[in-house]
Design a protein around this motif. Structure first.
Motif, PDB file in Angstrom:
ATOM      1  N   LYS A  43      87.902   6.306  33.267  1.00 21.98           N
ATOM      2  CA  LYS A  43      87.241   5.912  34.506  1.00 21.98           C
ATOM      3  C   LYS A  43      87.143   4.385  34.599  1.00 21.98           C
ATOM      4  CE  LYS A  43      85.872  10.209  35.581  1.00 21.98           C
ATOM      5  NZ  LYS A  43      86.182  10.923  36.849  1.00 21.98           N
ATOM      6  N   ARG A  44      86.943   3.906  35.807  1.00 15.52           N
ATOM      7  CA  ARG A  44      86.582   2.506  36.030  1.00 15.52           C
ATOM      8  C   ARG A  44      85.402   2.503  36.994  1.00 15.52           C
ATOM      9  NH1 ARG A  44      90.989  -1.845  37.698  1.00 15.52           N
ATOM     10  NH2 ARG A  44      91.375  -1.595  35.449  1.00 15.52           N
ATOM     11  N   ASN A  84      78.280  11.074  42.387  1.00 13.46           N
ATOM     12  CA  ASN A  84      78.851   9.803  41.939  1.00 13.46           C
ATOM     13  C   ASN A  84      78.403   9.345  40.560  1.00 13.46           C
ATOM     14  OD1 ASN A  84      80.224   9.344  44.450  1.00 13.46           O
ATOM     15  ND2 ASN A  84      78.274   8.721  45.343  1.00 13.46           N
ATOM     16  N   LEU A  85      77.459  10.065  39.943  1.00 10.32           N
ATOM     17  CA  LEU A  85      76.830   9.547  38.740  1.00 10.32           C
ATOM     18  C   LEU A  85      76.791  10.577  37.624  1.00 10.32           C
ATOM     19  CD1 LEU A  85      75.516   6.736  38.294  1.00 10.32           C
ATOM     20  CD2 LEU A  85      73.317   7.787  38.781  1.00 10.32           C
ATOM     21  N   GLU A  88      81.374   7.472  38.907  1.00  5.49           N
ATOM     22  CA  GLU A  88      82.699   8.097  38.903  1.00  5.49           C
ATOM     23  C   GLU A  88      83.797   7.110  39.290  1.00  5.49           C
ATOM     24  OE1 GLU A  88      83.775  10.975  38.017  1.00  5.49           O
ATOM     25  OE2 GLU A  88      81.936  12.091  37.654  1.00  5.49           O
ATOM     26  N   ASP A  89      83.412   6.070  40.059  1.00  7.11           N
ATOM     27  CA  ASP A  89      84.412   5.110  40.520  1.00  7.11           C
ATOM     28  C   ASP A  89      83.737   3.772  40.816  1.00  7.11           C
ATOM     29  OD1 ASP A  89      83.143   5.372  43.096  1.00  7.11           O
ATOM     30  OD2 ASP A  89      84.372   7.152  43.465  1.00  7.11           O
ATOM     31  N   SER A  90      84.466   2.900  41.492  1.00  5.29           N
ATOM     32  CA  SER A  90      83.966   1.550  41.783  1.00  5.29           C
ATOM     33  C   SER A  90      83.560   1.374  43.241  1.00  5.29           C
ATOM     34  CB  SER A  90      85.051   0.514  41.433  1.00  5.29           C
ATOM     35  OG  SER A  90      85.495   0.662  40.111  1.00  5.29           O
ATOM     36  N   PHE A 131      78.036   2.208  43.520  1.00  2.00           N
ATOM     37  CA  PHE A 131      77.206   1.090  43.065  1.00  2.00           C
ATOM     38  C   PHE A 131      75.779   1.244  43.567  1.00  2.00           C
ATOM     39  CE2 PHE A 131      75.511  -3.274  43.666  1.00  2.00           C
ATOM     40  CZ  PHE A 131      75.430  -3.624  42.332  1.00  2.00           C
ATOM     41  N   LYS A 132      75.633   1.611  44.824  1.00  2.00           N
ATOM     42  CA  LYS A 132      74.290   1.800  45.373  1.00  2.00           C
ATOM     43  C   LYS A 132      73.553   2.927  44.646  1.00  2.00           C
ATOM     44  CE  LYS A 132      75.094  -0.001  50.029  1.00  2.00           C
ATOM     45  NZ  LYS A 132      75.120   0.295  51.483  1.00  2.00           N
TER      46      LYS A 132
END
Length: 259
Positions: free
Chosen positions: A8-9, A51-52, A66-68, A73-74
């Motif tokens: 992942k990134r 997402n987390l 899961e991603d950038s 991010f939020k």
């Protein structure tokens, strides 16, 4: 045969729960803490499961997106800010750091025995190094996130989109030095208006002061005092906003909206 490795990134947070190691098995508080600890982790995991990902290792919490994406991010910012708010309220303060980069998740079962997933990578090391050296109760943003997300020329503009992230010109470190950077303020679910942010910060300051009085020595007390001073600065900044953004203006409009 595919390996049980996911590459992942994204954004990664490492959070340490302070005081947990001092509780003994005989201490009645440990049962209450463990129940609340896992209930809160479950709540955050359910809310941001899209997402987390959350991993636990004793009193350390790892969060990874899961991603950038902007949404990811939020989510990690909201989750960390909420954890900070809750644990201060429960008098189990935390400190940590959010970093960014490539990481892997390793998850495999051996002979029908499920092994908890593990997370590895440079952002975990980066976040852990900052977290380990922090001398306060709080969660900072690694320079890697500032470079990847904010950009050196867009920090002011992008900060306006994130009410839970504030500047801190003196993030305290254990060697009595400071780092100029960004950090999270402790906020609950719906603390977006200035009035509610001020009230929430004020409550956190009071809880931190109580924890400071319980600290065993001056060194430990300073850890709490460092956070109290910064949160007081943030509270004063918000209180001194222009009239159109002041708490009184927002409160008046809140009442008018429900009149």
């Amino acid at each position: 045969m595919s390996l049980p490795i996911l590459k992942k990134r994204g954004y990664v947070a490492v959070i340490d729960v302070l005081g947990f190691s001092e509780l003994s098995i005989e201490d009645d508080r440990i049962v209450d803490f463990i129940v609340r600890f896992y209930n809160l982790i479950r709540e955050v995991s359910d809310r941001y499961q899209k997402n987390l990902k959350i991993f636990l290792a004793s009193d350390t919490i790892f969060l990874a997106t899961e991603d950038s994406s902007e949404e990811s991010f939020k989510d990690i910012v909201y989750a960390c800010s909420y954890l900070l708010f809750k644990y201060i309220r429960w008098e189990f303060p935390i400190k940590g750091c959010i970093s960014y980069g490539d990481y892997i998740i390793y998850n495999e079962s051996f002979e029908d025995k499920i092994v908890p997933p593990s997370i590895y990578g440079k952002p975990i090391i980066d976040a852990h190094r900052y977290e380990e050296n922090l001398n306060w109760i709080g969660i900072m943003i690694s320079p890697k996130v500032i470079e990847a997300y904010f950009g050196i020329f867009d920090i002011e503009l992008r900060l306006k989109e994130h009410v839970r992230i504030k500047k801190c010109h003196k993030i305290p470190l254990k060697d009595d030095t400071f780092i100029d950077g960004l950090a999270l303020i402790p906020l609950g679910d719906h603390d977006n208006a200035s009035l509610f942010i001020i009230l929430t910060i004020d409550g956190s300051i009071k809880n931190l002061y109580g924890l400071k009085l319980l600290a065993k020595n001056q060194k430990d007390q300073q850890k709490y005092e460092n956070t109290i001073q910064w949160l007081q600065e943030i509270k004063n900044q918000i209180s001194s906003q222009p009239p159109a953004q002041s708490p009184d203006w927002e409160l008046k409009n809140l009442f008018n909206a429900h009149a």
